[in-house]
Design an enzyme around this catalytic site. Structure first.
Site, PDB file in Angstrom:
ATOM      1  N   THR A 182       0.873  -1.176   0.000  1.00 27.92           N
ATOM      2  CA  THR A 182       0.000   0.000   0.000  1.00 27.92           C
ATOM      3  C   THR A 182       0.911   1.227   0.000  1.00 27.92           C
ATOM      4  OG1 THR A 182      -0.030   0.089   2.393  1.00 27.92           O
ATOM      5  CG2 THR A 182      -1.783  -1.156   1.354  1.00 27.92           C
ATOM      6  N   GLU A 328      -5.714  -3.945  -0.564  1.00 30.34           N
ATOM      7  CA  GLU A 328      -6.072  -5.057   0.329  1.00 30.34           C
ATOM      8  C   GLU A 328      -7.170  -5.945  -0.242  1.00 30.34           C
ATOM      9  OE1 GLU A 328      -5.444  -1.979   1.200  1.00 30.34           O
ATOM     10  OE2 GLU A 328      -4.603  -1.820   3.206  1.00 30.34           O
ATOM     11  N   LYS A 438     -14.679  17.294  10.969  1.00 29.19           N
ATOM     12  CA  LYS A 438     -15.636  17.252  12.066  1.00 29.19           C
ATOM     13  C   LYS A 438     -15.736  18.647  12.682  1.00 29.19           C
ATOM     14  CE  LYS A 438     -17.290  14.227  15.627  1.00 29.19           C
ATOM     15  NZ  LYS A 438     -17.034  13.150  16.566  1.00 29.19           N
TER      16      LYS A 438
HETATM   17  P1  ADP Z   1      -3.766   4.270  -1.229  1.00 31.75           P
HETATM   18  O1  ADP Z   1      -4.788   5.169  -1.885  1.00 31.75           O
HETATM   19  O2  ADP Z   1      -3.702   4.434   0.254  1.00 31.75           O
HETATM   20  O3  ADP Z   1      -2.517   4.258  -1.937  1.00 31.75           O
HETATM   21  P2  ADP Z   1      -5.262   2.076  -2.264  1.00 31.75           P
HETATM   22  O4  ADP Z   1      -4.916   2.247  -3.671  1.00 31.75           O
HETATM   23  O5  ADP Z   1      -5.398   0.728  -1.735  1.00 31.75           O
HETATM   24  O6  ADP Z   1      -4.232   2.774  -1.371  1.00 31.75           O
HETATM   25  O7  ADP Z   1      -6.554   2.945  -2.032  1.00 31.75           O
HETATM   26  C1  ADP Z   1      -7.710   2.501  -1.444  1.00 31.75           C
HETATM   27  C2  ADP Z   1      -8.585   3.665  -1.075  1.00 31.75           C
HETATM   28  O8  ADP Z   1      -8.956   4.433  -2.223  1.00 31.75           O
HETATM   29  C3  ADP Z   1      -9.906   3.269  -0.474  1.00 31.75           C
HETATM   30  O9  ADP Z   1      -9.789   2.953   0.887  1.00 31.75           O
HETATM   31  C4  ADP Z   1     -10.746   4.521  -0.704  1.00 31.75           C
HETATM   32  O10 ADP Z   1     -10.521   5.491   0.285  1.00 31.75           O
HETATM   33  C5  ADP Z   1     -10.235   5.045  -2.013  1.00 31.75           C
HETATM   34  N1  ADP Z   1     -11.158   4.674  -3.083  1.00 31.75           N
HETATM   35  C6  ADP Z   1     -11.034   3.664  -3.953  1.00 31.75           C
HETATM   36  N2  ADP Z   1     -12.069   3.639  -4.816  1.00 31.75           N
HETATM   37  C7  ADP Z   1     -12.890   4.656  -4.470  1.00 31.75           C
HETATM   38  C8  ADP Z   1     -14.148   5.157  -4.964  1.00 31.75           C
HETATM   39  N3  ADP Z   1     -14.768   4.637  -6.009  1.00 31.75           N
HETATM   40  N4  ADP Z   1     -14.697   6.220  -4.326  1.00 31.75           N
HETATM   41  C9  ADP Z   1     -14.089   6.794  -3.274  1.00 31.75           C
HETATM   42  N5  ADP Z   1     -12.907   6.388  -2.773  1.00 31.75           N
HETATM   43  C10 ADP Z   1     -12.309   5.319  -3.360  1.00 31.75           C
END
Ligand code: ADP
Length: 534
Positions: A182, A328, A438
């Site tokens: 990640t 994940e 918030k």
């Molecule tokens: P990072 O962004 O931390 O590098 P990831 O690629 O695993 O790691 O990102 C996952 C995150 O991306 C999700 O937990 C969410 O917050 C965001 N995300 C993914 N798809 C969407 C979506 N369609 N709408 C909003 N947020 C999204």
């Protein structure tokens, strides 16, 4: 008691390579080179070369479970690694070339990478961490044709010399095939390790979901890098159905992509919102010059997508499907789409739903959990943390102690996303927990506010962040990027937001900035903005 008559045959990524090579040998793989020329391979060549890579790795001493890292753009050789490394019993570890050299070295060492396959055009990056990373052997993909300098070895020479009698290394379906870290925007990067079984089930689940399924007659362009969450599983999906692949190499500028979509008649493309924002802006600015192939679909995910983008692409004859997922979750875990009961909805509702994160994929269980630990109803308004569980959702991180902050006792992943789910099982992501604002004890969704700001004609991009406030706890701060030549005042923007928000939610501070910083996966990097304004 009755026993099933079905044998237990291990699910295997090797089966996908066999399918690609034997059932769809003529399907094409088009790769864009650093000099922008196009190189064409067939699945028959993918089959031969991936197996040669496997044979060569074994000859070089690869042992089962050893990690082979890649530092590559999207092209044929990276695709060969997707199949050739697991065929030899190895684990492909895709390194994110947008991270800092120190981070890459840390990740490569943490994963114990033994071998590295690297593009020749990325050698300058490798030089910046080569000394720090404990890599045993480096194979250089000669994309430019420049000679490879010893002690590194040309990837082409390496696979050419391979023994010809290759047999797949036997494996269990739970054995690892690939791993990905990640991005670590919060703390140290964490490694997720995918198995043959999780990869196959993810491939089938994506393939079984009509709105993102790929057909044998599709031409698929993963704009999403192959070093980011397995390119959303597209290399495996394409091998499964025999679809044609168009790989854009290092050329990800909007004009280059539009040109490639047209010249190669792409039918479906995948990527994060920021890529598509740039493409839409170009299409809107000069529709005579720039067009998409008619009927093109795009799967957009990885961050929230403003509804205006879905509407914008519809004006250009293209259909947007939104997906939600995480490294994940392999990564696709939910996808927007249609349902029989929603066929009669009006156009506004259709666009609203199209921009949502959609319905969980087969094999994914989802629930919403409130602060008090109780499950929240699926009424479309109650917010809670989205938690997911399934055979392609990780249950922990590589070489890390079990983390109760990330996983529940009953095996759900705490995603860190705040969402609502409606009675049609459509997920709406309101925020990441760490991005929520918030104020005076009430939540303000930054995703909602960004969506409305980006619907303003003058705004190209917007990111809303929380600023500490002595009276209210936090207040929203909106950072906006105007379209070239456009003008708008903070007061105008507040008036534009006013119909959609309570007055206490409107941001006092609106900053006009040049660009929103991006993370290594091309998403808005709000942590950087928070640092800047705090
Ligand atoms: P990072 O962004 O931390 O590098 P990831 O690629 O695993 O790691 O990102 C996952 C995150 O991306 C999700 O937990 C969410 O917050 C965001 N995300 C993914 N798809 C969407 C979506 N369609 N709408 C909003 N947020 C999204």
């Amino acid at each position: 008691m009755i026993r099933s008559t079905m044998p237990r045959v291990a699910l295997s990524v090797n089966h996908l390579l066999e399918r690609a090579g034997r059932l769809f040998p003529q399907s094409e793989i088009v790769s864009r080179m650093p000099d922008k020329s196009l190189v064409r391979h067939s699945n028959a060549e993918l089959y031969r070369r991936a197996r040669q890579l496997a044979a060569a790795l074994l000859e070089a001493g690869l042992k089962k479970g050893d990690r082979v890292a890649t530092l590559c753009w999207n092209h044929y050789a990276h695709l060969e690694c997707y199949f050739g490394i697991p065929a030899a019993g190895g684990v492909m570890h895709t390194l994110n070339l947008r991270l800092s050299p120190d981070e890459i070295a840390w990740i490569a060492n943490h994963a114990c990478d033994r071998f590295l396959v690297v593009d020749d055009v990325l050698l300058p990056l490798l030089e910046r961490f080569r000394a720090a990373a404990k890599l045993e052997r480096i194979l250089v993909v000669p994309l430019t044709g420049a000679p490879v300098k010893a002690p590194d070895l040309s990837y082409e020479v390496f696979i050419e010399r391979a023994p010809k009698d290759f047999v797949y290394v036997p494996h269990d379906e739970d054995d690892a095939v690939s791993m990905c870290y990640t991005s670590g925007t919060t703390g140290r990067p964490k490694g997720v390790v995918y198995s043959h079984r999780s990869t196959l089930l993810h491939t089938l689940a994506v393939g079984a979901t009509a709105s993102c399924a790929i057909r044998g007659d599709d031409t698929v362009c993963p704009v999403v890098p192959m070093f980011h969450a397995n390119a959303w599983g597209m290399p495996y999906c394409c091998a499964m159905v025999g679809a044609r692949l168009v790989l854009p190499g290092p050329h990800l500028a909007p004009a280059d992509l539009i040109e490639l979509f047209n010249s190669e008649k792409v039918t479906i493309a995948f990527g994060v919102p920021t890529i598509w924002l740039g493409i839409l802006q170009l299409l809107d600015s000069d529709p005579q010059h720039h067009r998409l192939p008619s009927g093109m679909r795009m799967l957009i995910g990885g961050a929230a997508l403003p509804e205006t983008v879905v509407r914008g692409f519809a004006r250009h004859g293209a259909k947007v499907v939104v997906g939600w997922g995480m490294t994940e979750t392999s990564p696709v875990a939910s996808v927007s789409g249609t349902k029989a009961e929603l066929l009669e909805i009006d156009e506004d509702e259709r666009f609203r739903r199209a921009a949502m994160a959609g319905v969980p994929l087969p094999l994914i269980e989802a629930r919403l959990v409130g602060d008090d630990g109780s499950e929240r109803p699926w009424d479309g308004v109650s917010l809670g943390e989205l938690q997911v569980r399934g055979p392609f959702v990780t249950g922990g991180y590589h070489e890390m102690p079990f983390d109760v902050e990330k996983f529940t006792a009953d095996g759900f992943l705490r995603t860190g996303d705040v969402a609502a789910i409606d009675p049609h099982a459509f997920i709406r992501i309101a925020d990441r927990i760490k991005d929520l604002v918030k104020s005076g004890g009430e939540w303000i969704s930054s995703v909602d506010m960004e969506g409305h700001l980006m619907a303003h004609a003058a705004i190209l991009e917007a990111a809303v962040i929380a600023m500490p406030d002595p009276k209210w706890g936090e207040r929203p701060l909106a950072c906006v990027v105007l379209k070239p030549g456009a003008r708008a005042t903070a007061e105008e923007l507040r008036q534009h937001l006013a119909p959609h928000f309570a007055s206490w939610q409107l941001p006092e501070r609106i900053e006009f900035i040049e660009a929103i910083p991006r993370t290594s996966t091309g998403k808005f990097w709000k942590a950087k903005l928070r640092e800047r304004y705090r």
